[in-house]
Structures are given as C-alpha cells and as structure tokens.
Design a protein around this motif. Sequence first.
Motif, PDB file in Angstrom:
ATOM      1  N   LYS A 166     -11.485 -13.773  13.312  1.00  8.70           N
ATOM      2  CA  LYS A 166     -10.479 -14.264  12.376  1.00  8.70           C
ATOM      3  C   LYS A 166     -11.134 -14.569  11.031  1.00  8.70           C
ATOM      4  CE  LYS A 166      -6.447 -17.120  12.627  1.00  8.70           C
ATOM      5  NZ  LYS A 166      -5.587 -17.905  13.458  1.00  8.70           N
ATOM      6  N   VAL A 167     -10.544 -14.066   9.957  1.00  8.24           N
ATOM      7  CA  VAL A 167     -11.086 -14.279   8.609  1.00  8.24           C
ATOM      8  C   VAL A 167      -9.959 -14.651   7.651  1.00  8.24           C
ATOM      9  CG1 VAL A 167     -13.008 -12.680   8.882  1.00  8.24           C
ATOM     10  CG2 VAL A 167     -10.859 -11.841   7.971  1.00  8.24           C
ATOM     11  N   ALA A 168     -10.346 -15.208   6.517  1.00 11.43           N
ATOM     12  CA  ALA A 168      -9.419 -15.409   5.405  1.00 11.43           C
ATOM     13  C   ALA A 168      -9.699 -14.281   4.419  1.00 11.43           C
ATOM     14  CB  ALA A 168      -9.658 -16.760   4.759  1.00 11.43           C
ATOM     15  N   PHE A 169      -8.662 -13.659   3.892  1.00  8.84           N
ATOM     16  CA  PHE A 169      -8.838 -12.516   2.997  1.00  8.84           C
ATOM     17  C   PHE A 169      -9.004 -13.008   1.566  1.00  8.84           C
ATOM     18  CE2 PHE A 169      -7.107  -8.721   0.679  1.00  8.84           C
ATOM     19  CZ  PHE A 169      -8.166  -7.890   0.998  1.00  8.84           C
ATOM     20  N   ASP A 170     -10.147 -12.703   0.980  1.00  9.40           N
ATOM     21  CA  ASP A 170     -10.462 -13.089  -0.389  1.00  9.40           C
ATOM     22  C   ASP A 170     -10.480 -11.828  -1.237  1.00  9.40           C
ATOM     23  OD1 ASP A 170     -11.471 -13.986  -2.767  1.00  9.40           O
ATOM     24  OD2 ASP A 170     -13.386 -14.669  -1.957  1.00  9.40           O
ATOM     25  N   ARG A 171      -9.417 -11.615  -1.998  1.00 10.06           N
ATOM     26  CA  ARG A 171      -9.323 -10.386  -2.786  1.00 10.06           C
ATOM     27  C   ARG A 171      -9.981 -10.534  -4.150  1.00 10.06           C
ATOM     28  NH1 ARG A 171      -4.841 -11.238  -5.999  1.00 10.06           N
ATOM     29  NH2 ARG A 171      -3.610 -13.000  -5.327  1.00 10.06           N
ATOM     30  N   ALA A 172     -10.648 -11.668  -4.382  1.00  9.90           N
ATOM     31  CA  ALA A 172     -11.432 -11.921  -5.599  1.00  9.90           C
ATOM     32  C   ALA A 172     -10.625 -11.744  -6.879  1.00  9.90           C
ATOM     33  CB  ALA A 172     -12.677 -11.047  -5.619  1.00  9.90           C
ATOM     34  N   GLY A 173      -9.362 -12.113  -6.846  1.00 12.79           N
ATOM     35  CA  GLY A 173      -8.533 -12.036  -8.038  1.00 12.79           C
ATOM     36  C   GLY A 173      -7.918 -10.680  -8.299  1.00 12.79           C
ATOM     37  N   PHE A 174      -8.282  -9.674  -7.489  1.00  7.82           N
ATOM     38  CA  PHE A 174      -7.693  -8.341  -7.651  1.00  7.82           C
ATOM     39  C   PHE A 174      -6.279  -8.339  -7.066  1.00  7.82           C
ATOM     40  CE2 PHE A 174     -12.282  -7.338  -7.433  1.00  7.82           C
ATOM     41  CZ  PHE A 174     -12.411  -6.693  -8.650  1.00  7.82           C
ATOM     42  N   ALA A 175      -5.403  -7.536  -7.633  1.00  5.59           N
ATOM     43  CA  ALA A 175      -4.033  -7.443  -7.139  1.00  5.59           C
ATOM     44  C   ALA A 175      -4.025  -6.867  -5.724  1.00  5.59           C
ATOM     45  CB  ALA A 175      -3.198  -6.559  -8.052  1.00  5.59           C
ATOM     46  N   TYR A 176      -3.151  -7.408  -4.869  1.00  8.88           N
ATOM     47  CA  TYR A 176      -3.016  -6.898  -3.496  1.00  8.88           C
ATOM     48  C   TYR A 176      -2.169  -5.634  -3.563  1.00  8.88           C
ATOM     49  CZ  TYR A 176      -2.349  -6.841   1.518  1.00  8.88           C
ATOM     50  OH  TYR A 176      -2.353  -6.479   2.843  1.00  8.88           O
ATOM     51  N   HIS A 177      -2.833  -4.540  -3.917  1.00 11.07           N
ATOM     52  CA  HIS A 177      -2.136  -3.296  -4.219  1.00 11.07           C
ATOM     53  C   HIS A 177      -3.165  -2.179  -4.185  1.00 11.07           C
ATOM     54  CE1 HIS A 177       0.638  -0.591  -6.247  1.00 11.07           C
ATOM     55  NE2 HIS A 177      -0.290  -0.335  -7.135  1.00 11.07           N
ATOM     56  N   GLY A 178      -2.753  -0.984  -3.833  1.00 13.61           N
ATOM     57  CA  GLY A 178      -3.656   0.160  -3.902  1.00 13.61           C
ATOM     58  C   GLY A 178      -4.827   0.065  -2.949  1.00 13.61           C
ATOM     59  N   ARG A 179      -6.039   0.153  -3.498  1.00 11.01           N
ATOM     60  CA  ARG A 179      -7.245   0.177  -2.660  1.00 11.01           C
ATOM     61  C   ARG A 179      -7.479  -1.133  -1.917  1.00 11.01           C
ATOM     62  NH1 ARG A 179     -12.109   1.680  -6.143  1.00 11.01           N
ATOM     63  NH2 ARG A 179     -10.931   0.913  -7.892  1.00 11.01           N
ATOM     64  N   VAL A 180      -7.178  -2.265  -2.552  1.00  7.35           N
ATOM     65  CA  VAL A 180      -7.373  -3.557  -1.897  1.00  7.35           C
ATOM     66  C   VAL A 180      -6.433  -3.674  -0.694  1.00  7.35           C
ATOM     67  CG1 VAL A 180      -7.229  -6.063  -2.210  1.00  7.35           C
ATOM     68  CG2 VAL A 180      -8.182  -4.635  -4.022  1.00  7.35           C
ATOM     69  N   LYS A 181      -5.200  -3.249  -0.859  1.00  9.47           N
ATOM     70  CA  LYS A 181      -4.220  -3.278   0.231  1.00  9.47           C
ATOM     71  C   LYS A 181      -4.612  -2.305   1.341  1.00  9.47           C
ATOM     72  CE  LYS A 181       0.794  -3.114   0.974  1.00  9.47           C
ATOM     73  NZ  LYS A 181       0.890  -2.274   2.147  1.00  9.47           N
ATOM     74  N   ALA A 182      -5.093  -1.117   0.968  1.00  6.66           N
ATOM     75  CA  ALA A 182      -5.511  -0.121   1.960  1.00  6.66           C
ATOM     76  C   ALA A 182      -6.658  -0.661   2.808  1.00  6.66           C
ATOM     77  CB  ALA A 182      -5.930   1.174   1.257  1.00  6.66           C
ATOM     78  N   LEU A 183      -7.621  -1.334   2.174  1.00  8.81           N
ATOM     79  CA  LEU A 183      -8.741  -1.918   2.911  1.00  8.81           C
ATOM     80  C   LEU A 183      -8.243  -2.998   3.866  1.00  8.81           C
ATOM     81  CD1 LEU A 183     -12.214  -2.701   1.585  1.00  8.81           C
ATOM     82  CD2 LEU A 183     -11.046  -4.444   2.883  1.00  8.81           C
ATOM     83  N   ALA A 184      -7.367  -3.868   3.393  1.00  8.47           N
ATOM     84  CA  ALA A 184      -6.848  -4.957   4.230  1.00  8.47           C
ATOM     85  C   ALA A 184      -6.063  -4.420   5.422  1.00  8.47           C
ATOM     86  CB  ALA A 184      -5.961  -5.874   3.395  1.00  8.47           C
ATOM     87  N   ASP A 185      -5.202  -3.441   5.189  1.00 14.16           N
ATOM     88  CA  ASP A 185      -4.402  -2.865   6.276  1.00 14.16           C
ATOM     89  C   ASP A 185      -5.283  -2.196   7.320  1.00 14.16           C
ATOM     90  OD1 ASP A 185      -2.131  -3.777   5.027  1.00 14.16           O
ATOM     91  OD2 ASP A 185      -1.605  -1.846   4.133  1.00 14.16           O
ATOM     92  N   ALA A 186      -6.327  -1.491   6.876  1.00 12.98           N
ATOM     93  CA  ALA A 186      -7.232  -0.815   7.808  1.00 12.98           C
ATOM     94  C   ALA A 186      -8.025  -1.830   8.626  1.00 12.98           C
ATOM     95  CB  ALA A 186      -8.175   0.108   7.049  1.00 12.98           C
ATOM     96  N   ALA A 187      -8.445  -2.917   8.001  1.00 13.89           N
ATOM     97  CA  ALA A 187      -9.188  -3.962   8.714  1.00 13.89           C
ATOM     98  C   ALA A 187      -8.295  -4.622   9.757  1.00 13.89           C
ATOM     99  CB  ALA A 187      -9.726  -4.997   7.742  1.00 13.89           C
ATOM    100  N   ARG A 188      -7.029  -4.866   9.404  1.00 10.90           N
ATOM    101  CA  ARG A 188      -6.075  -5.442  10.383  1.00 10.90           C
ATOM    102  C   ARG A 188      -5.872  -4.494  11.541  1.00 10.90           C
ATOM    103  NH1 ARG A 188      -2.759  -6.996   5.926  1.00 10.90           N
ATOM    104  NH2 ARG A 188      -2.937  -9.214   5.592  1.00 10.90           N
ATOM    105  N   ALA A 189      -5.691  -3.205  11.245  1.00  7.72           N
ATOM    106  CA  ALA A 189      -5.461  -2.197  12.296  1.00  7.72           C
ATOM    107  C   ALA A 189      -6.664  -2.088  13.222  1.00  7.72           C
ATOM    108  CB  ALA A 189      -5.151  -0.850  11.656  1.00  7.72           C
ATOM    109  N   ALA A 190      -7.872  -2.354  12.696  1.00  6.18           N
ATOM    110  CA  ALA A 190      -9.085  -2.257  13.498  1.00  6.18           C
ATOM    111  C   ALA A 190      -9.364  -3.542  14.280  1.00  6.18           C
ATOM    112  CB  ALA A 190     -10.272  -1.912  12.613  1.00  6.18           C
ATOM    113  N   GLY A 191      -8.464  -4.528  14.192  1.00  2.00           N
ATOM    114  CA  GLY A 191      -8.557  -5.702  15.043  1.00  2.00           C
ATOM    115  C   GLY A 191      -8.984  -6.992  14.388  1.00  2.00           C
ATOM    116  N   LEU A 192      -9.153  -7.022  13.090  1.00  2.00           N
ATOM    117  CA  LEU A 192      -9.519  -8.254  12.406  1.00  2.00           C
ATOM    118  C   LEU A 192      -8.238  -9.021  12.098  1.00  2.00           C
ATOM    119  CD1 LEU A 192     -12.355  -9.144  11.698  1.00  2.00           C
ATOM    120  CD2 LEU A 192     -12.023  -8.271   9.415  1.00  2.00           C
ATOM    121  N   GLN A 193      -8.242 -10.330  12.322  1.00  2.00           N
ATOM    122  CA  GLN A 193      -7.034 -11.138  12.095  1.00  2.00           C
ATOM    123  C   GLN A 193      -7.179 -11.954  10.812  1.00  2.00           C
ATOM    124  OE1 GLN A 193      -6.805 -13.556  15.558  1.00  2.00           O
ATOM    125  NE2 GLN A 193      -5.812 -11.977  16.789  1.00  2.00           N
ATOM    126  N   PHE A 194      -6.162 -11.870   9.939  1.00  2.00           N
ATOM    127  CA  PHE A 194      -6.108 -12.730   8.747  1.00  2.00           C
ATOM    128  C   PHE A 194      -4.715 -12.797   8.214  1.00  2.00           C
ATOM    129  CE2 PHE A 194      -7.889  -8.628   7.463  1.00  2.00           C
ATOM    130  CZ  PHE A 194      -7.127  -8.231   6.384  1.00  2.00           C
TER     131      PHE A 194
END
Length: 121
Positions: free
Chosen positions: A93-121
Amino acid sequence: MLTKKEQRLRRSRQTRIRIAAQGVARLTVNRTNLHIYASVISGDGTKVLATASTAQAEVRKSLGGAGKGGNAAAAQTIGKLIAEKARAAGVEKVAFDRAGFAYHGRVKALADAARAAGLQF
C-alpha cells in the motif's frame, strides 16, 4: 508571479506534507520530456525501497531505443515495473505523490498500470 516550475513545486510540497502525516510509503513520480521516473520511498522518508525509470538501459531496450521514454506506453511499462519491485520489497500500500504534475496523460498511465499490477493507493 510564480513561474510554472515554482507553481508545480508549491503543489508538490502541500502533497508531501499530507502524505508525511499519514506515515505510509509513497510512490513518487517525476517526468521530463524524454523520461519518466518512479520511486517508492519508506513511510518515514529515509529510504528508497524501489525505483524504475525509462532511463535504465534494460527498459530502454524493451521500449525500442532512445527517445521512446516520453510516451504513455513507456509510463505503463514503468508502472508495472515499479509495482513488481515494490511488492518484492514488501510494500503493498502506497500514497501516490504526483509531485505537482497533473493527474493526466503519462502520470495517469503510470498510476493505472501500478494499480493493475497490484499496488494499492
């Protein structure tokens, strides 16, 4: 008037303060025009538990060489990779820190893939 970078850093500070209060591991993301980087940092902020980026040689080969790290497909690859490494380090389980970047595009793609691979946040 704040510059674009200063505005992003200001947003990131606010997020990090909230995440530090929770005391959980954080998945932090940084992106540049050419690459995307992800790290899992311990809850107390002292240790880096796992890292993945498109700048790594083996990842660059799988993406098809130089200049291919700046797209959503590359971000998905890094999302899967960081989730696998985090789970191997015992982090579920992690907290997602997008470092001020918009939750869109590449940042969203990374987050969705991490969730699909079993990481919870």
